[in-house]
Scaffold this active site. Sequence first.
Site, PDB file in Angstrom:
ATOM      1  N   CYS A  78       0.910  -1.337   0.070  1.00  0.00           N
ATOM      2  CA  CYS A  78      -0.149   0.317  -0.162  1.00  0.00           C
ATOM      3  C   CYS A  78       1.263   1.559   0.082  1.00  0.00           C
ATOM      4  O   CYS A  78       1.887   1.371   0.651  1.00  0.00           O
ATOM      5  CB  CYS A  78      -1.173   0.246   0.957  1.00  0.00           C
ATOM      6  SG  CYS A  78      -1.920   1.407   1.152  1.00  0.00           S
ATOM      7  N   GLN A 281      -7.356  18.945   9.922  1.00  0.00           N
ATOM      8  CA  GLN A 281      -6.439  18.270  10.249  1.00  0.00           C
ATOM      9  C   GLN A 281      -6.532  16.444  10.528  1.00  0.00           C
ATOM     10  O   GLN A 281      -7.383  16.096  11.359  1.00  0.00           O
ATOM     11  CB  GLN A 281      -5.536  19.091  11.604  1.00  0.00           C
ATOM     12  CG  GLN A 281      -4.910  20.105  11.467  1.00  0.00           C
ATOM     13  CD  GLN A 281      -3.212  19.860  11.118  1.00  0.00           C
ATOM     14  OE1 GLN A 281      -2.883  19.226  10.776  1.00  0.00           O
ATOM     15  NE2 GLN A 281      -3.035  21.278  10.483  1.00  0.00           N
ATOM     16  N   GLU A 331      -4.794  33.611   4.667  1.00  0.00           N
ATOM     17  CA  GLU A 331      -5.192  32.022   4.104  1.00  0.00           C
ATOM     18  C   GLU A 331      -5.865  32.352   2.341  1.00  0.00           C
ATOM     19  O   GLU A 331      -6.866  33.794   2.213  1.00  0.00           O
ATOM     20  CB  GLU A 331      -5.934  30.884   5.057  1.00  0.00           C
ATOM     21  CG  GLU A 331      -6.971  29.982   4.072  1.00  0.00           C
ATOM     22  CD  GLU A 331      -6.356  29.377   3.433  1.00  0.00           C
ATOM     23  OE1 GLU A 331      -5.613  28.612   4.164  1.00  0.00           O
ATOM     24  OE2 GLU A 331      -6.200  28.661   2.647  1.00  0.00           O
ATOM     25  N   CYS A 406       5.634  20.157   7.451  1.00  0.00           N
ATOM     26  CA  CYS A 406       4.896  19.138   7.405  1.00  0.00           C
ATOM     27  C   CYS A 406       5.614  18.937   6.747  1.00  0.00           C
ATOM     28  O   CYS A 406       6.098  17.522   5.832  1.00  0.00           O
ATOM     29  CB  CYS A 406       3.924  18.861   6.552  1.00  0.00           C
ATOM     30  SG  CYS A 406       3.208  19.471   5.334  1.00  0.00           S
TER      31      CYS A 406
HETATM   32  N1  SAH Z   1      -3.052  26.048   9.786  1.00  0.00           N
HETATM   33  C1  SAH Z   1      -3.663  25.180   9.972  1.00  0.00           C
HETATM   34  C2  SAH Z   1      -3.348  25.235   7.518  1.00  0.00           C
HETATM   35  C3  SAH Z   1      -1.966  24.180   7.108  1.00  0.00           C
HETATM   36  S1  SAH Z   1      -1.862  23.995   5.743  1.00  0.00           S
HETATM   37  C4  SAH Z   1      -4.295  23.922   9.943  1.00  0.00           C
HETATM   38  O1  SAH Z   1      -2.599  24.012  10.907  1.00  0.00           O
HETATM   39  O2  SAH Z   1      -4.971  23.816   9.824  1.00  0.00           O
HETATM   40  C5  SAH Z   1      -1.673  25.403   4.762  1.00  0.00           C
HETATM   41  C6  SAH Z   1      -2.615  26.003   3.891  1.00  0.00           C
HETATM   42  O3  SAH Z   1      -1.335  27.418   3.432  1.00  0.00           O
HETATM   43  C7  SAH Z   1      -3.369  25.513   3.207  1.00  0.00           C
HETATM   44  O4  SAH Z   1      -4.661  26.005   3.970  1.00  0.00           O
HETATM   45  C8  SAH Z   1      -3.507  26.062   1.965  1.00  0.00           C
HETATM   46  O5  SAH Z   1      -4.593  26.496   1.303  1.00  0.00           O
HETATM   47  C9  SAH Z   1      -3.028  27.887   2.353  1.00  0.00           C
HETATM   48  N2  SAH Z   1      -2.001  28.697   1.328  1.00  0.00           N
HETATM   49  C10 SAH Z   1      -1.302  27.510   0.891  1.00  0.00           C
HETATM   50  N3  SAH Z   1      -0.787  28.423  -0.604  1.00  0.00           N
HETATM   51  C11 SAH Z   1      -1.226  29.908   0.525  1.00  0.00           C
HETATM   52  C12 SAH Z   1      -0.659  31.313   0.148  1.00  0.00           C
HETATM   53  N4  SAH Z   1       0.175  31.807  -1.163  1.00  0.00           N
HETATM   54  N5  SAH Z   1      -1.316  32.288   0.983  1.00  0.00           N
HETATM   55  C13 SAH Z   1      -1.789  32.340   2.175  1.00  0.00           C
HETATM   56  N6  SAH Z   1      -1.902  30.653   2.062  1.00  0.00           N
HETATM   57  C14 SAH Z   1      -2.148  29.563   1.056  1.00  0.00           C
END
Ligand code: SAH
Length: 456
Positions: A78, A281, A331, A406
């Site tokens: 997998c 998450q 965001e 991540c």
């Molecule tokens: N902090 C949040 C999400 C992290 S994931 C949590 O913990 O739940 C990263 C996020 O960055 C995503 O939601 C994605 O849509 C956003 N993202 C990607 N490129 C971006 C940009 N250029 N400016 C602002 N946000 C962005």
Amino acid sequence: MVQKNQKLVVEIVDLSSEGAGVAKVDGYPIFVKDTLVGEKVEILVLRANKNYGFGKAINIIEASSDRVEPKCPVASKCGGCSIQHMSYDCQLKYKKNKVYQNLKRIGGFDNIEVEDTIGMDEPFYYRNKAQYPVGYDKGIITGFYAANSHRIIDFDNCYIGSKRNREILNIVKNFIVENNITAYDETTGRGIVRHILIREGHFTGEIMVCLIVNGSKFKYKTQLAEALKDVEGVKSVSVNYNTTKSNVILGDKVETVYGSDFIIDYIGDLKFEISPLSFFQVNPVQTQKLYGKALEYADLNGEEIVVDAYCGIGTISLFLAQKAKMVYGVEIVPQAIEDAKKNAKNNKIDNAEFVCDDAGKYMVELVKKNTHLDVVFVDPPRKGCSEEFLEHLIQASPKEIIYISCDVATQARDAKYLNEHGYTITHCQPVDMFPHTFHVETVVLLSHKKPDGHIN
Ligand code: SAH
């Protein structure tokens, strides 16, 4: 010269960033899946590129004491779990070392003390979201994609997903079979059912089932609702329409066919509404630990102005708002910002503001307006932060930057830049959000250096 189809006996000397064992034959690296450091292994060479090769273990001659029998019978095939054969303790050490090595090699940080990875007490059944592809092989099959491919392994019992998934999956599979509904075929673009999405609120037990279909309408909506409505925990059943020929699983349009449009779950005391399209998450237990650590690093006293960049649906922002004076979340996805605003309202939080913008552009604006910032949280996607963002972050000059990521490789790259412009890493904590996979989440605290090089 190592050649394809050759059989060799090798010793595994390292692990790759994707969890494969690495053997060296006269300096030539060969990646061997499902092996561990210190093992003596007989391998079959599957591919021999110019600078590196790939091999398959055919016989483990001397096994490592860290080797365990994977719980899942399809773990080695997998694409989901790549290190289930490694004891959990060893997985945590592997992830800590991966963080250390990346910060050293890419970031140029020599003496960073990386904390021990925060693991799970029960590292199975942790994912609150599962997306099963549906296919055809002498009948309808559902399961998981094999590693690096779109071949479906017919299997209904995932050990990192919810324990309820198996029962739900089989109900939906029977519904598909009984109604003679076809499976989508990626190669022809024909057929109806593409994926089955199941989400479960970890702390509430609420279950959402969403059937992703190729089409603009679905004539078995009532039957789908009937099949699921009396199943314990099921609060929301929907159909998602996706007619694109891409790998993207979900289309834009969702139709609820039974119950609510969303399910509810918690992170700490905060309540979140999760719909089929929202980002949430996947491991809420570890998310709570991760955010707890980030908050501890920030050491807020209620007077701070904080920015949460790349804020998604505002999970971190709302966590922070309970301890700060004001939080600004930014965001790029409009739907996520809508969710963030709704989540703030539902949790009666009025000191968090959400802006839909590119994080870099937003930071430029803040600098232009000379906005005072105390702490900036950063949680970007895998590719890390844009240069524009980092450049203006430095100009905004917050006392502290808390960088959650991540992908430690891009995090190390960005931390290097920040280190060259007045900040240094003072704490580094890996958190195991995805046990049995090679992924690791890391939270790093970067503090402002004084002109003499000392930390504030
Ligand atoms: N902090 C949040 C999400 C992290 S994931 C949590 O913990 O739940 C990263 C996020 O960055 C995503 O939601 C994605 O849509 C956003 N993202 C990607 N490129 C971006 C940009 N250029 N400016 C602002 N946000 C962005």
